[in-house]
Write an enzyme that holds these catalytic residues in place. Sequence first.
Site, PDB file in Angstrom:
ATOM      1  N   TYR A 142      97.174  44.513  83.146  1.00 39.48           N
ATOM      2  CA  TYR A 142      95.932  45.334  83.540  1.00 39.48           C
ATOM      3  C   TYR A 142      96.065  46.760  82.829  1.00 39.48           C
ATOM      4  CZ  TYR A 142      92.925  48.560  86.354  1.00 39.48           C
ATOM      5  OH  TYR A 142      91.964  49.466  86.798  1.00 39.48           O
ATOM      6  N   ASP A 235     101.962  49.784  77.481  1.00 40.46           N
ATOM      7  CA  ASP A 235     101.205  50.485  78.527  1.00 40.46           C
ATOM      8  C   ASP A 235     102.593  50.946  79.683  1.00 40.46           C
ATOM      9  OD1 ASP A 235      99.912  51.373  80.599  1.00 40.46           O
ATOM     10  OD2 ASP A 235      98.471  49.734  80.570  1.00 40.46           O
ATOM     11  N   LYS A 263     100.775  57.590  86.648  1.00 39.70           N
ATOM     12  CA  LYS A 263     101.452  57.382  87.883  1.00 39.70           C
ATOM     13  C   LYS A 263     102.802  58.289  88.120  1.00 39.70           C
ATOM     14  CE  LYS A 263      99.421  52.919  88.799  1.00 39.70           C
ATOM     15  NZ  LYS A 263      99.200  52.189  87.965  1.00 39.70           N
TER      16      LYS A 263
HETATM   17  C1  LIG Z   1      97.746  51.740  87.168  1.00 41.82           C
HETATM   18  C2  LIG Z   1      97.771  51.174  85.877  1.00 41.82           C
HETATM   19  C3  LIG Z   1      96.758  51.621  84.765  1.00 41.82           C
HETATM   20  C4  LIG Z   1      95.588  52.445  85.305  1.00 41.82           C
HETATM   21  O1  LIG Z   1      95.907  53.809  85.673  1.00 41.82           O
HETATM   22  P1  LIG Z   1      94.856  54.603  86.480  1.00 41.82           P
HETATM   23  O2  LIG Z   1      95.390  55.711  86.681  1.00 41.82           O
HETATM   24  O3  LIG Z   1      94.492  53.728  87.736  1.00 41.82           O
HETATM   25  O4  LIG Z   1      93.474  54.571  85.691  1.00 41.82           O
HETATM   26  C5  LIG Z   1      96.700  51.190  83.409  1.00 41.82           C
HETATM   27  N1  LIG Z   1      97.964  50.436  83.258  1.00 41.82           N
HETATM   28  C6  LIG Z   1      98.822  50.009  84.092  1.00 41.82           C
HETATM   29  C7  LIG Z   1      99.912  49.422  83.551  1.00 41.82           C
HETATM   30  C8  LIG Z   1      98.669  50.304  85.390  1.00 41.82           C
HETATM   31  O5  LIG Z   1      99.668  50.002  86.170  1.00 41.82           O
END
Ligand SMILES: *Cc1c(COP(=O)(O)O)cnc(C)c1O
Length: 424
Positions: A142, A235, A263
């Site tokens: 994701y 990511d 995060k």
């Molecule tokens: C949570 C997450 C996102 C998205 O971040 P948001 O702040 O919710 O837009 C993208 N990549 C990874 C791997 C994530 O865990």
Amino acid sequence: MTTSAIWYERAVAVMPGGVNSPVRAFKSVGSTPPFVDHASGARLHTVDDDSLIDFIASWGALILGHAEPAVVEAVAEAARRGTSFGVPTPPEVELAELITDLVPSIDLVRMVNSGTEATASAVRVARAATGRPGVVKFEGCYHGHADPFLVKAGSGAATLGEPDSPGVPAATVADTHVARFNDLESVESAFAGGSIAAVIVEPVAGNMGVVPPQAGFLEGLRAICDRHDSLLIFDEVMTGFRVGPGGAQVRYGVEPDLTCLGKIVAGGTPAAAYGGREDLMRQVSPDGPVYQAGTLAGNPLAMAAGLATLRHLADNPGVYDSLETMGSSLETQLVEALAAAGIEGCVQRAGAMLTLFFGPPQVTSWDDAATVDRDRFARFFRAAYQRGVLLPPSPFEALFLMVAHQEVMAEATTSLVAAIEEVA
Ligand SMILES: *Cc1c(COP(=O)(O)O)cnc(C)c1O
């Protein structure tokens, strides 16, 4: 009716699903959400006066604990100076310096407001730098909700993407190629299908449950990208500052060209970042032609929370050893409980993130993850909840450990083991 149920009824009347992010509706565990009044350390206190040991940890955004005094004080102090200016502030520079110190592959960094923005912006830079349109992503990974990433593959093999959501035009995802996690051959096939600017990957997948990279996978991605003059984007929105101080790239020793953070980087406030090699990041406006901007980017409240969190982590490297010890002990006890209860499944972990999969003996890609026993997970979730433990309400998420869990780990483990026995 509980107080949470009353709030939920009001919420559903005015918000889609009653929530601001779908998983919070607790639908996949056949339940409705508790509403939080406040939290402290590892415990959430609901509006019904229930106390829950929390393993959602704001979906991984928290690593110290809820309402960590140093973070709360830093945010309060920042707020007294003003909540937003749209003119530079010193904390933006300090946080950028700290990030570039902690993550060696990041020479330059740009703050944004969400992980979604970070990944969309990094891909824009990669496309601009290479002059190519194609992006390879992995099924089950994701990268936020921007259009190009809302794609799933039919079989998990390298297939051309089809939109995963109404409202995403087919043309928007026509350049998104989907490969299978831990399968380098599927990546080679994806390269054969298009002119590839970048591979984007969660170096430890966390959004199909925790799936660590197998030996050689990340190195193989690096080699494929180098051979094709394409860029490698990690990511690390979830793994950054969680699986180790420098994220997965330091833990596994593979350097990406661009990195997305979110995060933990903002210590539980809304901010994220992307950064990487200087020659690539100098392409970003106003140094270069790649446009990207944000009214609230580098917001002083978020910078204060991020700085307080990252400084604590940088000053106390022992934190990662104790998270590792806690995680390993929890993992062992869950594995033993599964065996004792005669339930098939596995526990997978990287540092302070862990998933219990009911069903498959091992999960290496979405193909395995898709086979989990969702019904047993829903029963396990409810059994844990009744014992005062709040798990992420989905079988495809990670339990996130925080430093504050130290004090409640024995109690939490006992409750989780009992919940496993209950769903045997
Ligand atoms: C949570 C997450 C996102 C998205 O971040 P948001 O702040 O919710 O837009 C993208 N990549 C990874 C791997 C994530 O865990």
